[in-house]
Design a protein around this motif. Structure first.
Motif, PDB file in Angstrom:
ATOM      1  N   GLY A   1      89.698 -17.381  60.504  1.00  0.00           N
ATOM      2  CA  GLY A   1      89.921 -16.595  61.715  1.00  0.00           C
ATOM      3  C   GLY A   1      89.296 -15.220  61.512  1.00  0.00           C
ATOM      4  N   SER A   2      89.374 -14.379  62.535  1.00  0.00           N
ATOM      5  CA  SER A   2      88.720 -13.072  62.409  1.00  0.00           C
ATOM      6  C   SER A   2      89.552 -12.076  61.610  1.00  0.00           C
ATOM      7  N   SER A   3      90.868 -12.244  61.564  1.00  0.00           N
ATOM      8  CA  SER A   3      91.724 -11.239  60.897  1.00  0.00           C
ATOM      9  C   SER A   3      91.374 -10.969  59.435  1.00  0.00           C
ATOM     10  N   PRO A   4      91.099 -11.981  58.606  1.00  0.00           N
ATOM     11  CA  PRO A   4      90.824 -11.668  57.193  1.00  0.00           C
ATOM     12  C   PRO A   4      89.394 -11.222  56.897  1.00  0.00           C
ATOM     13  N   LEU A   5      88.514 -11.225  57.907  1.00  0.00           N
ATOM     14  CA  LEU A   5      87.098 -10.941  57.628  1.00  0.00           C
ATOM     15  C   LEU A   5      86.864  -9.587  56.965  1.00  0.00           C
ATOM     16  N   GLY A   6      87.597  -8.565  57.419  1.00  0.00           N
ATOM     17  CA  GLY A   6      87.446  -7.221  56.847  1.00  0.00           C
ATOM     18  C   GLY A   6      87.884  -7.199  55.390  1.00  0.00           C
ATOM     19  N   ILE A   7      88.923  -7.941  55.079  1.00  0.00           N
ATOM     20  CA  ILE A   7      89.409  -8.013  53.689  1.00  0.00           C
ATOM     21  C   ILE A   7      88.342  -8.659  52.814  1.00  0.00           C
ATOM     22  N   TYR A   8      87.764  -9.749  53.301  1.00  0.00           N
ATOM     23  CA  TYR A   8      86.740 -10.439  52.509  1.00  0.00           C
ATOM     24  C   TYR A   8      85.538  -9.513  52.270  1.00  0.00           C
ATOM     25  N   LYS A   9      85.195  -8.732  53.303  1.00  0.00           N
ATOM     26  CA  LYS A   9      84.077  -7.784  53.156  1.00  0.00           C
ATOM     27  C   LYS A   9      84.369  -6.772  52.054  1.00  0.00           C
ATOM     28  N   GLU A  10      85.600  -6.253  52.068  1.00  0.00           N
ATOM     29  CA  GLU A  10      86.003  -5.271  51.045  1.00  0.00           C
ATOM     30  C   GLU A  10      85.986  -5.909  49.651  1.00  0.00           C
ATOM     31  N   MET A  11      86.458  -7.160  49.562  1.00  0.00           N
ATOM     32  CA  MET A  11      86.484  -7.844  48.260  1.00  0.00           C
ATOM     33  C   MET A  11      85.062  -8.014  47.720  1.00  0.00           C
TER      34      MET A  11
ATOM     35  N   ARG B   1     104.167 -13.991  47.268  1.00  0.00           N
ATOM     36  CA  ARG B   1     104.036 -12.851  48.176  1.00  0.00           C
ATOM     37  C   ARG B   1     103.186 -13.254  49.374  1.00  0.00           C
ATOM     38  N   ILE B   2     103.506 -12.707  50.538  1.00  0.00           N
ATOM     39  CA  ILE B   2     102.752 -13.045  51.752  1.00  0.00           C
ATOM     40  C   ILE B   2     102.257 -11.761  52.418  1.00  0.00           C
ATOM     41  N   ILE B   3     100.988 -11.780  52.815  1.00  0.00           N
ATOM     42  CA  ILE B   3     100.402 -10.649  53.537  1.00  0.00           C
ATOM     43  C   ILE B   3      99.893 -11.181  54.871  1.00  0.00           C
ATOM     44  N   LEU B   4     100.359 -10.620  55.960  1.00  0.00           N
ATOM     45  CA  LEU B   4      99.919 -11.085  57.277  1.00  0.00           C
ATOM     46  C   LEU B   4      99.221  -9.955  58.016  1.00  0.00           C
ATOM     47  N   ILE B   5      98.094 -10.292  58.624  1.00  0.00           N
ATOM     48  CA  ILE B   5      97.292  -9.319  59.376  1.00  0.00           C
ATOM     49  C   ILE B   5      97.313  -9.676  60.852  1.00  0.00           C
ATOM     50  N   ALA B   6      97.593  -8.696  61.715  1.00  0.00           N
ATOM     51  CA  ALA B   6      97.521  -8.943  63.156  1.00  0.00           C
ATOM     52  C   ALA B   6      97.029  -7.690  63.856  1.00  0.00           C
ATOM     53  N   THR B   7      96.014  -7.856  64.683  1.00  0.00           N
ATOM     54  CA  THR B   7      95.509  -6.702  65.428  1.00  0.00           C
ATOM     55  C   THR B   7      95.305  -7.067  66.891  1.00  0.00           C
ATOM     56  N   GLY B   8      95.407  -6.062  67.745  1.00  0.00           N
ATOM     57  CA  GLY B   8      95.113  -6.243  69.166  1.00  0.00           C
ATOM     58  C   GLY B   8      96.341  -6.574  69.995  1.00  0.00           C
TER      59      GLY B   8
END
Ligand code: GLP
Length: 240
Positions: free
Chosen positions: A37-47, A191-198
């Motif tokens: 999905g689009s939510s984790p894309l920024g994290i992957y870019k940073e990684m 541990r769980i990390i959830l991202i939600a925007t918009g």
């Protein structure tokens, strides 16, 4: 649940990626649960940026992805296999044999689900990354999915198909079925990390955090877990 509200998606991605990068640095053989999905894309870019700039190594990690569409090949540009390669795996030093993604073209779906579950039982996930669907789904666990569900085949909600149409050329192309880790598998992560925007996620975020724990909002099951961090922007947090 810990709720962190940020001004922008970029800030969310930076903050959430730091947690994952530190996890891998502190425990090189970490087991990560990954999402599409689009939510984790920024994290992957940073990684990827951190891997290239700071040499953080992923050689010893193992990953488990949440889900895959049913009936499309791994090489299909819209498959989650392809997505993960394109957006993360091709750019870090992870070993191919340590990557686990459900096989959406298995001829024996029952066996595929059982084998995925067996592997998950042997590998407790250190950090599970999640997005959330507008209908409150996590992975592809649609409303009505029992909280004790393990990896299974699902029929996708029309809402979910419409939301994911943007990744395909037309609605007809969006698969009707998928294979997903179950809610029980997700809750077994440390541990769980959830991202939600918009704004479109505001109702789902409200249901997840303030709503009753109810199978009609799969993400509300996360209230039963004692280490969940939710990263939201102001729009997604607007109904809290
Ligand atoms: C898909 C995925 C989910 C994801 C959801 C939200 O349905 N199976 O894992 O959380 O989409 O996607 P997005 O982050 O693009 O809003």
């Amino acid at each position: 649940m810990e709720i962190k509200v940020f001004d922008s998606y970029e800030e969310i991605s930076k903050a959430a990626s730091k947690i994952i990068i530190n996890q891998v640095k502190n425990k090189p053989e970490s087991i990560l649960g990954l999402a599409t999905g689009s939510s984790p894309l920024g994290i992957y870019k940073e990684m990827i940026q951190d891997h290239k700039g700071n040499n953080t190594t992923y050689q010893n990690i193992t990953t488990f992805n949440l889900d895959e569409y049913y009936g499309i090949k791994k090489t299909h540009p819209k498959s989650y296999h392809y997505f993960m390669k394109k957006n993360l795996f091709n750019h870090i030093d992870i070993k191919k044999e340590n990557i686990n993604i459900p096989n959406g073209v298995s001829k024996e779906m029952d066996i595929e689900c059982k084998e995925y579950n067996d592997k998950l039982e042997e590998h407790q996930i250190d950090i599970q990354l999640l997005g959330i669907g507008r209908n409150g789904h996590i992975g592809f666990n649609e409303p009505g999915t029992p909280f004790d569900s393990t990896t299974h085949q699902v029929k996708l909600d029309e809402k979910t198909r419409q939301d994911n149409e943007r990744f395909f050329d037309s609605i007809e192309e969006v698969p009707h079925y998928a294979i997903t880790m179950g809610i029980k598998n997700i809750l077994q992560s440390k541990r769980i990390i959830l991202i939600a925007t918009g704004k479109c996620k505001a109702d789902a975020v409200y249901g997840m955090i303030r709503g009753p724990i109810d199978i009609n909002c799969p993400a509300s099951s996360l209230q039963m877990h004692d280490d969940v961090t939710v990263f939201v922007d102001k729009a997604a947090a607007s109904k809290l």
